[in-house]
Design an enzyme around this catalytic site. Structure first.
Site, PDB file in Angstrom:
ATOM      1  N   HIS A  63       0.833  -1.206   0.000  1.00 39.55           N
ATOM      2  CA  HIS A  63       0.000   0.000   0.000  1.00 39.55           C
ATOM      3  C   HIS A  63       0.871   1.261   0.000  1.00 39.55           C
ATOM      4  O   HIS A  63       0.649   2.184  -0.790  1.00 39.55           O
ATOM      5  CB  HIS A  63      -0.933  -0.008   1.219  1.00 39.55           C
ATOM      6  CG  HIS A  63      -1.717   1.249   1.394  1.00 39.55           C
ATOM      7  ND1 HIS A  63      -3.002   1.383   0.929  1.00 39.55           N
ATOM      8  CD2 HIS A  63      -1.376   2.437   1.944  1.00 39.55           C
ATOM      9  CE1 HIS A  63      -3.421   2.617   1.194  1.00 39.55           C
ATOM     10  NE2 HIS A  63      -2.453   3.268   1.807  1.00 39.55           N
ATOM     11  N   GLU A  64       1.872   1.290   0.880  1.00 42.58           N
ATOM     12  CA  GLU A  64       2.725   2.484   0.990  1.00 42.58           C
ATOM     13  C   GLU A  64       3.520   2.727  -0.290  1.00 42.58           C
ATOM     14  O   GLU A  64       3.626   3.846  -0.761  1.00 42.58           O
ATOM     15  CB  GLU A  64       3.667   2.341   2.198  1.00 42.58           C
ATOM     16  CG  GLU A  64       2.977   2.547   3.523  1.00 42.58           C
ATOM     17  CD  GLU A  64       2.236   3.879   3.583  1.00 42.58           C
ATOM     18  OE1 GLU A  64       2.874   4.916   3.382  1.00 42.58           O
ATOM     19  OE2 GLU A  64       1.016   3.875   3.809  1.00 42.58           O
ATOM     20  N   HIS A  97       1.479   4.369  -3.024  1.00 46.73           N
ATOM     21  CA  HIS A  97       1.416   5.836  -3.033  1.00 46.73           C
ATOM     22  C   HIS A  97       2.584   6.410  -3.833  1.00 46.73           C
ATOM     23  O   HIS A  97       2.428   7.381  -4.558  1.00 46.73           O
ATOM     24  CB  HIS A  97       1.507   6.386  -1.603  1.00 46.73           C
ATOM     25  CG  HIS A  97       0.226   6.326  -0.828  1.00 46.73           C
ATOM     26  ND1 HIS A  97      -0.948   6.864  -1.281  1.00 46.73           N
ATOM     27  CD2 HIS A  97      -0.047   5.792   0.400  1.00 46.73           C
ATOM     28  CE1 HIS A  97      -1.903   6.671  -0.361  1.00 46.73           C
ATOM     29  NE2 HIS A  97      -1.376   6.015   0.655  1.00 46.73           N
ATOM     30  N   GLU A 100      -6.125   6.715  -1.368  1.00 44.73           N
ATOM     31  CA  GLU A 100      -6.115   5.530  -0.519  1.00 44.73           C
ATOM     32  C   GLU A 100      -6.604   4.302  -1.287  1.00 44.73           C
ATOM     33  O   GLU A 100      -5.992   3.238  -1.249  1.00 44.73           O
ATOM     34  CB  GLU A 100      -7.006   5.756   0.709  1.00 44.73           C
ATOM     35  CG  GLU A 100      -6.350   6.577   1.791  1.00 44.73           C
ATOM     36  CD  GLU A 100      -5.030   5.976   2.214  1.00 44.73           C
ATOM     37  OE1 GLU A 100      -5.009   4.800   2.591  1.00 44.73           O
ATOM     38  OE2 GLU A 100      -4.005   6.670   2.122  1.00 44.73           O
TER      39      GLU A 100
HETATM   40 ZN   LIG Z   1      -2.275   5.315   2.320  1.00 37.50          ZN
END
Ligand SMILES: [Zn+2]
Length: 267
Positions: free
Chosen positions: A127-128, A131, A189
């Site tokens: 997830h990170e 980004h 997100e």
């Molecule tokens: Zn995030």
């Protein structure tokens, strides 16, 4: 306003608009983005911020856990084509993790209590990193730029530390003053969730662990909620969206396993 002033004003607006149109990019999931910052500058800012973080925080002296975190992180970054990523485990009880442009990843020791298996940790890191590869910080900064006038814009980029510069660093998600963390938008997100899901599956981590991870986060949300939750609300929408995309992620996971892509990261 005189006719000449009006003329100059419309000329300026026209220039800004064409600059903005020229700066339109597309995210990995096909969403149109406003990208104004040179990527090299984003990487430099990421590296500078990471340096500040390293100077102000303590690295975990648990060599086995450092190895474990680096093992999971490198499986994820390999799945997105490799590159040189610096990964560190920081001695910090808060459950948090971050990734910065310029190939930097940080994990807090506290996260390992919430992300309890390699697959769950892979969900956070996927997830990170999502980004970063979707240029979310650049997009956020670009929108801030687009709402400023030309003069402020130039000032913000050069010279002494200024409130504008602070804003730019804050857009990275961590802030020039370490500890200031702005949440990404719901749109960012959701995009990172889906990129992360694909990355972890391709790396040979069970994508279903992403759902367990967010359930764990929510469970610990009572008295002392994980710090990660302040910027990453664990809500039904997030979990639902991940579940809905499992039919795409599971075949990638099976394919990775069949081709011997099985990260062996032991804590
Ligand atoms: Zn995030």
């Amino acid at each position: 306003m005189t006719p000449l002033q009006t003329f100059y004003k419309s000329l300026l607006i026209g220039t800004v608009i064409s600059a903005l149109l020229a700066a339109c990019a597309t995210s990995p999931l096909g969403r149109k983005q406003l990208i104004l910052m040179p990527e090299s500058q984003m990487q430099q800012m990421g590296a500078t911020s990471y340096q500040q973080i390293k100077q102000s925080r303590t690295l975990s002296n648990n060599a086995r856990d450092q190895r474990y975190v680096r093992c999971v992180a490198s499986a994820i970054t390999d799945a997105m084509g490799g590159g040189n990523w610096e990964v560190n485990l920081f001695a910090d009880d808060t459950a948090n993790a971050f990734a910065l442009p310029g190939g930097k990843i940080g994990v807090h020791t506290g996260l390992l209590d919430v992300a309890q298996t390699p697959d769950q940790l892979a969900a956070v890191l996927g997830h990170e990193v999502g980004h970063v590869i979707a240029h979310h910080s650049n997009e956020r900064m670009s929108i801030q730029f687009a709402t400023q006038t030309g003069g402020q814009l130039l000032q913000a980029l050069s010279g002494e530390p200024s409130p504008e510069k602070q804003l730019l660093f804050a857009a990275l998600g961590i802030g020039a003053q370490v500890g200031v963390q702005l949440p990404f938008s719901r749109k960012h997100e959701s995009e990172s969730d889906l990129i992360g899901l694909e990355l972890m599956a391709k790396a040979g981590f069970d994508p279903r662990a992403s759902v367990t991870l967010w359930q764990n986060m929510a469970k610990q949300g009572g008295e002392k909620p994980p710090e990660f939750l302040s910027t990453h609300p664990s809500n039904e929408t997030r979990i639902q969206e991940l579940s809905q995309n499992m039919n795409k992620a599971l075949p990638l996971y099976r394919k990775a396993k069949q081709s011997g892509e099985t990260p062996n990261c032991q804590r």
